[in-house]
Design an enzyme around this catalytic site. Structure first.
Site, PDB file in Angstrom:
ATOM      1  N   ARG A   1      12.903 -33.798  -9.037  1.00  0.00           N
ATOM      2  CA  ARG A   1      13.755 -32.873  -9.781  1.00  0.00           C
ATOM      3  C   ARG A   1      12.998 -32.172 -10.902  1.00  0.00           C
ATOM      4  O   ARG A   1      13.481 -31.190 -11.457  1.00  0.00           O
ATOM      5  CB  ARG A   1      14.927 -33.650 -10.407  1.00  0.00           C
ATOM      6  CG  ARG A   1      15.889 -34.199  -9.393  1.00  0.00           C
ATOM      7  CD  ARG A   1      16.730 -35.283 -10.004  1.00  0.00           C
ATOM      8  NE  ARG A   1      17.718 -34.783 -10.935  1.00  0.00           N
ATOM      9  CZ  ARG A   1      18.997 -34.583 -10.654  1.00  0.00           C
ATOM     10  NH1 ARG A   1      19.426 -34.832  -9.453  1.00  0.00           N
ATOM     11  NH2 ARG A   1      19.834 -34.154 -11.560  1.00  0.00           N
TER      12      ARG A   1
ATOM     13  N   GLU B   1      11.884 -13.611  -1.370  1.00  0.00           N
ATOM     14  CA  GLU B   1      11.762 -15.072  -1.303  1.00  0.00           C
ATOM     15  C   GLU B   1      10.280 -15.481  -1.183  1.00  0.00           C
ATOM     16  O   GLU B   1       9.848 -16.456  -1.801  1.00  0.00           O
ATOM     17  CB  GLU B   1      12.581 -15.611  -0.114  1.00  0.00           C
ATOM     18  CG  GLU B   1      12.320 -17.044   0.281  1.00  0.00           C
ATOM     19  CD  GLU B   1      12.587 -18.079  -0.811  1.00  0.00           C
ATOM     20  OE1 GLU B   1      13.141 -17.733  -1.864  1.00  0.00           O
ATOM     21  OE2 GLU B   1      12.171 -19.238  -0.610  1.00  0.00           O
TER      22      GLU B   1
ATOM     23  N   LYS C   1       8.220 -17.912  -3.749  1.00  0.00           N
ATOM     24  CA  LYS C   1       7.489 -19.095  -3.294  1.00  0.00           C
ATOM     25  C   LYS C   1       6.055 -19.078  -3.818  1.00  0.00           C
ATOM     26  O   LYS C   1       5.549 -20.052  -4.343  1.00  0.00           O
ATOM     27  CB  LYS C   1       7.486 -19.106  -1.758  1.00  0.00           C
ATOM     28  CG  LYS C   1       7.579 -20.409  -1.094  1.00  0.00           C
ATOM     29  CD  LYS C   1       8.948 -21.030  -1.026  1.00  0.00           C
ATOM     30  CE  LYS C   1       9.729 -20.960  -2.269  1.00  0.00           C
ATOM     31  NZ  LYS C   1      11.134 -21.220  -2.200  1.00  0.00           N
TER      32      LYS C   1
ATOM     33  N   LYS D   1      13.875 -29.264  -9.832  1.00  0.00           N
ATOM     34  CA  LYS D   1      14.464 -29.037  -8.509  1.00  0.00           C
ATOM     35  C   LYS D   1      15.905 -28.555  -8.611  1.00  0.00           C
ATOM     36  O   LYS D   1      16.284 -27.593  -7.973  1.00  0.00           O
ATOM     37  CB  LYS D   1      14.395 -30.326  -7.686  1.00  0.00           C
ATOM     38  CG  LYS D   1      14.979 -30.201  -6.286  1.00  0.00           C
ATOM     39  CD  LYS D   1      14.147 -29.288  -5.415  1.00  0.00           C
ATOM     40  CE  LYS D   1      14.679 -29.160  -4.005  1.00  0.00           C
ATOM     41  NZ  LYS D   1      14.078 -28.004  -3.318  1.00  0.00           N
TER      42      LYS D   1
ATOM     43  N   GLU E   1       5.870 -19.469  -7.748  1.00  0.00           N
ATOM     44  CA  GLU E   1       6.270 -20.726  -8.371  1.00  0.00           C
ATOM     45  C   GLU E   1       5.285 -21.857  -8.136  1.00  0.00           C
ATOM     46  O   GLU E   1       5.195 -22.767  -8.956  1.00  0.00           O
ATOM     47  CB  GLU E   1       7.698 -21.136  -8.001  1.00  0.00           C
ATOM     48  CG  GLU E   1       7.917 -21.628  -6.600  1.00  0.00           C
ATOM     49  CD  GLU E   1       9.389 -21.977  -6.314  1.00  0.00           C
ATOM     50  OE1 GLU E   1      10.059 -22.523  -7.196  1.00  0.00           O
ATOM     51  OE2 GLU E   1       9.843 -21.717  -5.183  1.00  0.00           O
TER      52      GLU E   1
ATOM     53  N   HIS F   1       7.361   4.933  -6.925  1.00  0.00           N
ATOM     54  CA  HIS F   1       8.190   5.214  -8.096  1.00  0.00           C
ATOM     55  C   HIS F   1       7.727   4.428  -9.318  1.00  0.00           C
ATOM     56  O   HIS F   1       8.474   4.301 -10.290  1.00  0.00           O
ATOM     57  CB  HIS F   1       9.658   4.936  -7.784  1.00  0.00           C
ATOM     58  CG  HIS F   1      10.188   5.831  -6.712  1.00  0.00           C
ATOM     59  ND1 HIS F   1      10.515   7.143  -6.936  1.00  0.00           N
ATOM     60  CD2 HIS F   1      10.372   5.609  -5.378  1.00  0.00           C
ATOM     61  CE1 HIS F   1      10.916   7.691  -5.801  1.00  0.00           C
ATOM     62  NE2 HIS F   1      10.822   6.790  -4.839  1.00  0.00           N
TER      63      HIS F   1
ATOM     64  N   CYS G   1      16.714 -33.380 -15.709  1.00  0.00           N
ATOM     65  CA  CYS G   1      16.708 -34.795 -16.085  1.00  0.00           C
ATOM     66  C   CYS G   1      17.364 -35.657 -15.009  1.00  0.00           C
ATOM     67  O   CYS G   1      18.235 -35.185 -14.288  1.00  0.00           O
ATOM     68  CB  CYS G   1      17.485 -35.003 -17.374  1.00  0.00           C
ATOM     69  SG  CYS G   1      16.923 -33.998 -18.730  1.00  0.00           S
TER      70      CYS G   1
ATOM     71  N   TRP H   1      13.566 -33.626 -18.776  1.00  0.00           N
ATOM     72  CA  TRP H   1      13.029 -32.276 -18.658  1.00  0.00           C
ATOM     73  C   TRP H   1      13.416 -31.586 -19.961  1.00  0.00           C
ATOM     74  O   TRP H   1      14.592 -31.332 -20.209  1.00  0.00           O
ATOM     75  CB  TRP H   1      13.628 -31.567 -17.455  1.00  0.00           C
ATOM     76  CG  TRP H   1      12.997 -30.252 -17.129  1.00  0.00           C
ATOM     77  CD1 TRP H   1      11.866 -30.036 -16.402  1.00  0.00           C
ATOM     78  CD2 TRP H   1      13.470 -28.952 -17.508  1.00  0.00           C
ATOM     79  NE1 TRP H   1      11.608 -28.697 -16.303  1.00  0.00           N
ATOM     80  CE2 TRP H   1      12.581 -28.012 -16.979  1.00  0.00           C
ATOM     81  CE3 TRP H   1      14.558 -28.500 -18.255  1.00  0.00           C
ATOM     82  CZ2 TRP H   1      12.730 -26.639 -17.155  1.00  0.00           C
ATOM     83  CZ3 TRP H   1      14.715 -27.143 -18.436  1.00  0.00           C
ATOM     84  CH2 TRP H   1      13.809 -26.236 -17.891  1.00  0.00           C
TER      85      TRP H   1
ATOM     86  N   ASN I   1      21.825 -36.726 -19.617  1.00  0.00           N
ATOM     87  CA  ASN I   1      21.461 -35.495 -18.901  1.00  0.00           C
ATOM     88  C   ASN I   1      22.401 -34.413 -19.369  1.00  0.00           C
ATOM     89  O   ASN I   1      23.603 -34.650 -19.429  1.00  0.00           O
ATOM     90  CB  ASN I   1      21.715 -35.626 -17.403  1.00  0.00           C
ATOM     91  CG  ASN I   1      20.650 -36.417 -16.719  1.00  0.00           C
ATOM     92  OD1 ASN I   1      19.737 -36.905 -17.364  1.00  0.00           O
ATOM     93  ND2 ASN I   1      20.784 -36.569 -15.415  1.00  0.00           N
ATOM     94  N   GLY I   2      21.871 -33.215 -19.597  1.00  0.00           N
ATOM     95  CA  GLY I   2      22.749 -32.107 -19.964  1.00  0.00           C
ATOM     96  C   GLY I   2      22.419 -31.579 -21.344  1.00  0.00           C
ATOM     97  O   GLY I   2      21.359 -31.890 -21.911  1.00  0.00           O
TER      98      GLY I   2
HETATM   99  O1  M6R Z   1      19.961 -26.026  -5.396  1.00  0.00           O
HETATM  100  P1  M6R Z   1      20.079 -24.532  -5.371  1.00  0.00           P
HETATM  101  O2  M6R Z   1      19.905 -23.949  -4.031  1.00  0.00           O
HETATM  102  O3  M6R Z   1      21.375 -24.062  -5.995  1.00  0.00           O
HETATM  103  O4  M6R Z   1      18.911 -24.016  -6.288  1.00  0.00           O
HETATM  104  C1  M6R Z   1      18.758 -22.654  -6.588  1.00  0.00           C
HETATM  105  C2  M6R Z   1      17.404 -22.377  -7.185  1.00  0.00           C
HETATM  106  O5  M6R Z   1      17.251 -23.087  -8.376  1.00  0.00           O
HETATM  107  C3  M6R Z   1      16.262 -22.749  -6.232  1.00  0.00           C
HETATM  108  O6  M6R Z   1      16.395 -22.090  -5.016  1.00  0.00           O
HETATM  109  C4  M6R Z   1      14.904 -22.377  -6.859  1.00  0.00           C
HETATM  110  O7  M6R Z   1      14.783 -21.003  -6.950  1.00  0.00           O
HETATM  111  C5  M6R Z   1      13.756 -22.989  -6.034  1.00  0.00           C
HETATM  112  N1  M6R Z   1      12.764 -23.543  -6.907  1.00  0.00           N
HETATM  113  C6  M6R Z   1      13.043 -21.994  -5.208  1.00  0.00           C
HETATM  114  O8  M6R Z   1      11.998 -22.555  -4.504  1.00  0.00           O
END
Ligand code: M6R
Length: 593
Positions: free
Chosen positions: A27, A470, A474, A588, A477, A493, A2, A73, A99-100
């Site tokens: 975000r 990683e 990517k 985000k 997501e 395995h 949010c 959100w 927010n929260g």
């Molecule tokens: O802001 P941060 O680096 O702490 O965020 C951590 C994760 O939420 C962030 O890296 C998330 O996995 C991304 N969407 C990856 O692309």
């Protein structure tokens, strides 16, 4: 997650708030709303959907100099009009954005608000009615202090009161909130980039703070009502550099910015060949007996390289922890550990919770972040700016490369060894430029050939396995294709059972010691029907490899192999027609548990 924006001043509050909300779109959100002062009344416009839609339903015909806005959100209740913010109290006197998460909202409802009607399923509507409940016996300021004494959880709140329409009340606990000053007014927002461009000074609220903003005056206090001095900081121009330029998506812009980010890091962190790192940070690390990295998502996967650098170069035992796991577990600590938190946003709640836990035990905390005005920056003993400039796309790219580069600089500084790091980082920036200039056609072809797959696997060993983790994050997501990464030795395995005719398996081969064995493991998958692909470093490549990356120092190979994987994910998502910068269900910065 949010986002909040509020404004009080001489300008049109509506435009400032809507513009701020647009800047917070990255975000992640599903609904948006705004409350505006209109003479002696408060007008509310809100709905599910994008800011563009909010702009269409907002009345632009009246003058307004005060308002609060929100992007939601969903956490409590589905995505619909009623659950969108702002929320209004039963007697229509108070309006609030939140927010929260309020953990005890059901209990509050039961204990105090059984006579109240609720129109949403949110925890936030409980707060606005609790303010109304107490306001019947006391002034608004006292009612707010009473309310915060009852709330459990995380919250950044902006409140309007129909009987004090020249005032915005702000409250902050565990969820980011900042206040910015410009010549004509005051903006409050959950992220610095939501401020209008003429804000020149700001401060970031500590937890358990209330601010009352009336006209041009800010009164900051703690929950007991004691006034607190405000220390404003200057804002740098780079903070606002969030335009998409000619790019269709922020993600591609941010991928292509990576050479510039590396050059900025070299400029900021090197004096000739020497690393420029605060001696206090070096001494704190040298004084420890173990380094514990703590992070989530991409930042966690970057931390694996931190472990590699510190163990290889400095001989300091290092471990990487998933922040959300550390919240609920208490692994055995050595006598003198030091914690390095890595976070692009600096606002990831799981990291913040762990920071508070270990701060209370007097451990030293270092934060590597892209947001030096963040909660994590404020909580840490030592701070290192990863210098990536704002990252808007939900899928992190440049912050991965920047964090790893900073970790390599920090490890070199701690080790005090002569290495060729500066030249090697320079070389990496040149190679990323080459990847962007020359390898797009092959990456696009590969993207076309995997875009309709049901599942994709990355394999590698050691460094290449971490890169695969990683790379898989990517791809999944933003493409929504089920993707996982495996240490290639683990395939036999169990995972190899998932290989079907044509399943793409992508091997990353950038390390001398594991190059041949990863290739053999890929051949085993191919023998069972997999469609194998190889991404390799030139010095270890075979001419038939799918993507051959110009050479860099092997220990920095993630900085180039990951760029190829980022581009692959980008083009797969593009060909699938996905909303690349705002993938579904994601936000985000993850500011709830
Ligand atoms: O802001 P941060 O680096 O702490 O965020 C951590 C994760 O939420 C962030 O890296 C998330 O996995 C991304 N969407 C990856 O692309």
């Amino acid at each position: 997650m949010c986002g909040i924006v509020g404004y009080i001043g001489a300008k049109d509050a509506r435009s400032i708030i809507l513009e701020g909300l647009k800047n917070l779109e990255y975000r992640g959100y599903d609904s948006a709303g705004i409350a505006l002062k209109n003479a002696n009344d408060i007008k509310i416009y809100k709905d599910k959907g994008r800011i563009k839609h909010l702009c269409e339903i907002t009345d632009f015909t009246f003058d307004t100099n005060l308002g609060i806005g929100h992007t939601r959100w969903a956490t409590h209740g589905i995505v619909n009009y009623d659950n969108s913010h702002p929320h209004i109290s039963n007697n229509k006197r108070f309006v609030l954005v939140h927010n929260g998460v309020i953990e005890n909202y059901k209990k509050i409802k039961y204990d105090y608000l059984s006579d109240y009607n609720f129109y949403s399923q949110t925890d936030s509507e409980v707060i606005v009615n609790l303010i109304e409940f107490y306001s019947k016996k006391m002034c608004t300021e006292s009612a707010i202090r009473k309310v915060v004494s009852k709330l459990e959880g995380s919250y950044a709140l902006l409140i309007m009161d129909k009987e004090n329409l020249d005032t915005i009340y702000c409250i902050k606990n565990k969820t980011p909130l900042l206040l910015g000053l410009s010549n004509d007014g005051i903006t409050i927002a959950s992220d610095i980039i939501a401020f209008p461009k003429d804000v020149n000074k700001y401060f970031s609220f500590d937890d358990q703070r209330i601010a009352i903003i009336k006209n041009n005056d800010v009164k900051l206090m703690d929950y007991m009502g004691f006034e607190i001095d405000i220390n404003y900081k200057d804002i740098s121009l780079d903070t606002y550099n969030v335009s998409k330029g000619d790019y269709e998506h922020y993600m591609l812009k941010e991928i292509e910015e990576q050479p510039t980010v590396l050059r900025r890091i070299i400029t900021n962190y090197f004096n000739y060949d020497d690393c420029v790192i605060d001696k206090k940070i070096i001494d704190a690390i040298l004084d420890s007996d173990k380094i514990n990295f703590v992070a989530c998502g991409t930042s966690l996967y970057a931390s694996f390289m931190g472990k590699y650098f510190f163990e290889k170069l400095c001989g300091i035992p290092t471990e990487c922890f998933v922040a959300s796991e550390l919240v609920y577990s208490n692994p055995l600590m050595t006598k003198k550990p030091i914690f390095i938190f890595v976070s692009q946003s600096g606002e990831t709640l799981d990291c913040i919770t762990v920071m508070k836990k270990y701060k209370a035990q007097n451990y030293k905390l270092i934060t590597l972040t892209n947001n030096t005005a963040s909660t994590m920056a404020n909580l840490s003993d030592y701070l290192l700016d990863i210098c990536a400039n704002p990252e808007i796309s939900v899928a992190s790219t440049k912050s991965y490369v920047a964090s790893i580069a900073i970790m390599s600089v920090l490890a070199k500084a701690v080790s005090n060894k002569k290495t060729n790091l500066k030249n090697n980082l320079n070389r990496v920036s040149i190679v990323i430029d080459q990847i962007i200039a020359d390898l797009k056609p092959v990456i696009k072809n590969m993207a076309k050939s995997i875009k309709d797959s049901k599942a994709v696997f990355y394999i590698g060993r050691g460094i290449d396995y971490w890169v695969g983790l990683e790379a898989a994050l990517k791809l999944k997501e933003i493409s929504y294709i089920h993707t996982d990464a495996y240490s290639s030795g683990e395939l036999k395995h169990g995972t190899i059972a998932l290989i079907e005719k044509g399943t793409p398996v992508i091997a990353i081969c950038t390390q001398e010691g594991t190059n041949s064995i990863v290739r053999s493991n890929l051949a085993e998958a191919e023998a069972r029907g997999a469609k194998g692909y190889i991404i390799s470093l030139e010095s270890l490549s075979y001419s038939e490899d799918d993507i051959i990356i110009p050479n860099v120092a092997h220990y920095l190979s993630p900085l180039v192999s990951q760029v190829v994987c980022q581009m692959l994910a980008y083009y797969v998502a593009l060909y699938r027609g996905n909303d690349i910068d705002k993938p579904k269900n994601l936000a985000k910065s993850v500011t709830v548990e």
